[in-house]
Design a protein around this motif. Structure first.
Motif, PDB file in Angstrom:
ATOM      1  N   LEU A   5     -42.213  44.240 -31.282  1.00 54.38           N
ATOM      2  CA  LEU A   5     -42.357  45.087 -29.461  1.00 54.38           C
ATOM      3  C   LEU A   5     -41.056  43.866 -28.749  1.00 54.38           C
ATOM      4  O   LEU A   5     -40.730  44.489 -27.868  1.00 54.38           O
ATOM      5  N   VAL A   6     -41.586  42.636 -28.832  1.00 55.32           N
ATOM      6  CA  VAL A   6     -40.509  41.758 -28.487  1.00 55.32           C
ATOM      7  C   VAL A   6     -39.290  41.994 -28.453  1.00 55.32           C
ATOM      8  O   VAL A   6     -38.382  42.067 -27.424  1.00 55.32           O
ATOM      9  N   VAL A   7     -37.972  42.400 -29.585  1.00 56.07           N
ATOM     10  CA  VAL A   7     -37.324  42.777 -30.171  1.00 56.07           C
ATOM     11  C   VAL A   7     -36.905  43.970 -29.818  1.00 56.07           C
ATOM     12  O   VAL A   7     -35.909  43.611 -29.151  1.00 56.07           O
ATOM     13  N   PHE A   8     -37.299  44.651 -29.344  1.00 51.26           N
ATOM     14  CA  PHE A   8     -37.105  46.517 -29.472  1.00 51.26           C
ATOM     15  C   PHE A   8     -37.176  47.096 -28.332  1.00 51.26           C
ATOM     16  O   PHE A   8     -37.385  47.909 -27.090  1.00 51.26           O
ATOM     17  N   GLY A   9     -38.936  46.122 -27.410  1.00 48.62           N
ATOM     18  CA  GLY A   9     -39.610  47.183 -26.039  1.00 48.62           C
ATOM     19  C   GLY A   9     -38.797  46.490 -24.919  1.00 48.62           C
ATOM     20  O   GLY A   9     -39.084  46.430 -24.272  1.00 48.62           O
ATOM     21  N   LEU A  10     -38.641  44.808 -24.959  1.00 46.38           N
ATOM     22  CA  LEU A  10     -38.294  43.845 -23.873  1.00 46.38           C
ATOM     23  C   LEU A  10     -37.174  43.649 -23.752  1.00 46.38           C
ATOM     24  O   LEU A  10     -35.962  43.708 -24.455  1.00 46.38           O
ATOM     25  N   GLN A  11     -36.713  44.018 -22.042  1.00 48.43           N
ATOM     26  CA  GLN A  11     -35.174  43.784 -21.928  1.00 48.43           C
ATOM     27  C   GLN A  11     -35.103  42.214 -21.593  1.00 48.43           C
ATOM     28  O   GLN A  11     -35.889  42.084 -20.208  1.00 48.43           O
ATOM     29  N   GLU A  12     -34.013  41.749 -21.885  1.00 50.50           N
ATOM     30  CA  GLU A  12     -33.715  40.492 -21.489  1.00 50.50           C
ATOM     31  C   GLU A  12     -33.819  40.696 -19.584  1.00 50.50           C
ATOM     32  O   GLU A  12     -32.698  41.627 -19.284  1.00 50.50           O
ATOM     33  N   THR A  13     -34.344  39.573 -19.325  1.00 48.12           N
ATOM     34  CA  THR A  13     -33.978  39.065 -17.837  1.00 48.12           C
ATOM     35  C   THR A  13     -33.655  38.025 -17.038  1.00 48.12           C
ATOM     36  O   THR A  13     -33.180  38.250 -15.787  1.00 48.12           O
ATOM     37  N   TYR A  14     -32.715  37.541 -18.039  1.00 54.72           N
ATOM     38  CA  TYR A  14     -32.463  35.910 -17.348  1.00 54.72           C
ATOM     39  C   TYR A  14     -30.883  36.394 -16.832  1.00 54.72           C
ATOM     40  O   TYR A  14     -30.981  36.418 -15.552  1.00 54.72           O
ATOM     41  N   ARG A  15     -30.103  36.868 -17.154  1.00 53.29           N
ATOM     42  CA  ARG A  15     -28.555  37.451 -16.487  1.00 53.29           C
ATOM     43  C   ARG A  15     -29.626  38.743 -14.943  1.00 53.29           C
ATOM     44  O   ARG A  15     -28.444  37.936 -14.024  1.00 53.29           O
ATOM     45  N   ARG A  16     -30.637  39.219 -14.692  1.00 47.26           N
ATOM     46  CA  ARG A  16     -30.155  39.543 -13.651  1.00 47.26           C
ATOM     47  C   ARG A  16     -31.281  38.882 -13.043  1.00 47.26           C
ATOM     48  O   ARG A  16     -31.103  39.276 -11.174  1.00 47.26           O
ATOM     49  N   SER A  17     -31.891  38.667 -12.944  1.00 44.72           N
ATOM     50  CA  SER A  17     -32.351  36.875 -12.256  1.00 44.72           C
ATOM     51  C   SER A  17     -31.526  36.004 -11.598  1.00 44.72           C
ATOM     52  O   SER A  17     -31.884  35.717 -10.509  1.00 44.72           O
ATOM     53  N   LEU A  18     -30.395  36.244 -12.232  1.00 42.38           N
ATOM     54  CA  LEU A  18     -29.944  35.775 -11.732  1.00 42.38           C
ATOM     55  C   LEU A  18     -28.733  36.249 -10.507  1.00 42.38           C
ATOM     56  O   LEU A  18     -28.649  35.638  -9.546  1.00 42.38           O
ATOM     57  N   GLU A  19     -28.486  36.741 -10.704  1.00 45.34           N
ATOM     58  CA  GLU A  19     -27.835  37.420 -10.042  1.00 45.34           C
ATOM     59  C   GLU A  19     -28.388  38.422  -9.048  1.00 45.34           C
ATOM     60  O   GLU A  19     -27.560  37.990  -7.683  1.00 45.34           O
ATOM     61  N   LEU A  20     -29.931  38.475  -9.107  1.00 44.06           N
ATOM     62  CA  LEU A  20     -31.075  38.651  -7.650  1.00 44.06           C
ATOM     63  C   LEU A  20     -31.176  36.858  -6.945  1.00 44.06           C
ATOM     64  O   LEU A  20     -31.385  37.315  -5.491  1.00 44.06           O
ATOM     65  N   ASN A  21     -31.167  36.096  -6.989  1.00 42.93           N
ATOM     66  CA  ASN A  21     -32.177  34.941  -7.006  1.00 42.93           C
ATOM     67  C   ASN A  21     -30.865  33.579  -6.433  1.00 42.93           C
ATOM     68  O   ASN A  21     -31.047  33.341  -5.919  1.00 42.93           O
ATOM     69  N   GLU A  22     -30.015  33.509  -7.006  1.00 45.68           N
ATOM     70  CA  GLU A  22     -28.757  32.168  -7.312  1.00 45.68           C
ATOM     71  C   GLU A  22     -27.360  33.143  -6.455  1.00 45.68           C
ATOM     72  O   GLU A  22     -26.866  33.418  -6.691  1.00 45.68           O
ATOM     73  N   PRO A  23     -27.734  32.158  -5.581  1.00 40.11           N
ATOM     74  CA  PRO A  23     -26.025  32.404  -5.189  1.00 40.11           C
ATOM     75  C   PRO A  23     -25.335  31.827  -5.536  1.00 40.11           C
ATOM     76  O   PRO A  23     -23.889  31.998  -4.681  1.00 40.11           O
ATOM     77  N   SER A  24     -25.190  30.222  -5.896  1.00 40.20           N
ATOM     78  CA  SER A  24     -24.132  29.577  -6.528  1.00 40.20           C
ATOM     79  C   SER A  24     -24.617  28.672  -7.483  1.00 40.20           C
ATOM     80  O   SER A  24     -25.946  28.805  -8.234  1.00 40.20           O
ATOM     81  N   ASP A  25     -23.730  28.209  -8.409  1.00 39.80           N
ATOM     82  CA  ASP A  25     -23.909  27.489  -9.078  1.00 39.80           C
ATOM     83  C   ASP A  25     -24.803  26.178  -9.374  1.00 39.80           C
ATOM     84  O   ASP A  25     -25.760  25.691 -10.127  1.00 39.80           O
ATOM     85  N   ALA A  26     -24.914  25.881  -7.582  1.00 43.68           N
ATOM     86  CA  ALA A  26     -25.245  24.505  -7.387  1.00 43.68           C
ATOM     87  C   ALA A  26     -26.382  25.097  -7.055  1.00 43.68           C
ATOM     88  O   ALA A  26     -27.328  23.870  -7.780  1.00 43.68           O
TER      89      ALA A  26
END
Length: 223
Positions: A5-26
């Motif tokens: 279920l973890v491997v095939f049923g969950l989508q990765e959210t890490y990159r999306r959370s960076l796009e939505l919440n982080e305006p800069s690397d700092a």
């Protein structure tokens, strides 16, 4: 099955959370100092609450009843609350902020701890246990939301790791300290736990800054 279920049923959210919440690397590399304040409160209250857990059943059996069926029935409402309510009580943290549910949960847990030495029948025990479970089922999602609020996308995993570390450290230290106190005075751990939880509630209210209304960076339509 769980692995599948973890491997095939969950989508990765890490990159999306960076796009939505982080305006800069700092900004992404920072952890709000409020997390460390919360860690201190969590370590203190976890040590206290977990410290009395081994002694609650013994105290109840010595002073209320030794009938395990009655004890199971007494804690059944609280167990049902813990099983079904946290997913619904999370709405409180979104509507009223993070601090209030945490403070109310600590206060009610402290009140429950304070009255345990005074209980003589099973019905008040069941009522207080259910009320405590109801309040804590709102406090736990609020704590987790607070951790998510004060950690950046690139540091959210570290933030939750630190939060878990504070909980675990408290749970290791608490039983030892409360055990020594229980040997001296049977009601001592419950009174001490109540005082610590009331203190934790006050620290949440007067030291933590609520994060619910923290402005979020805007997201461009291209993302």
């Amino acid at each position: 099955m769980g692995l599948g279920l973890v491997v095939f049923g969950l989508q990765e959210t890490y990159r999306r959370s960076l796009e939505l919440n982080e305006p800069s690397d700092a900004a992404a590399d920072t952890i709000d100092r409020q997390l460390y304040v919360l860690m201190a409160i969590v370590a203190l209250t976890s040590a206290s609450s977990s410290g009395i857990a081994p002694f609650i059943l013994k105290f109840i059996q010595d002073h209320i009843t030794q009938n395990l069926v009655l004890l199971a029935l007494a804690y059944l409402p609280a167990s049902l609350v813990w099983g079904f309510m946290p997913s619904r009580m999370g709405l409180i943290a979104d509507r009223f902020g993070r601090k209030l549910p945490i403070a109310v949960g600590l206060t009610m847990s402290g009140l429950f701890s304070a009255v345990i030495p005074m209980l003589t029948t099973i019905v008040p025990l069941a009522i207080f246990a259910m009320i405590e479970a109801l309040c804590y089922s709102a406090a736990v999602p609020a704590e987790q939301a607070f951790v998510a609020d004060v950690t950046g996308g690139k540091r959210r995993g570290i933030g939750f790791g630190l939060y878990t570390l504070a909980q675990s450290a408290g749970r290791v230290i608490g039983p030892l300290a409360m055990g020594l106190l229980y040997d001296q005075f049977r009601a001592g751990p419950f009174v001490a736990n109540a005082a610590i939880l009331f203190l934790g509630s006050a620290l949440v209210l007067f030291i933590l800054r609520d994060t619910r209304h923290r402005p979020m960076p805007s997201v461009s339509s291209g993302k």
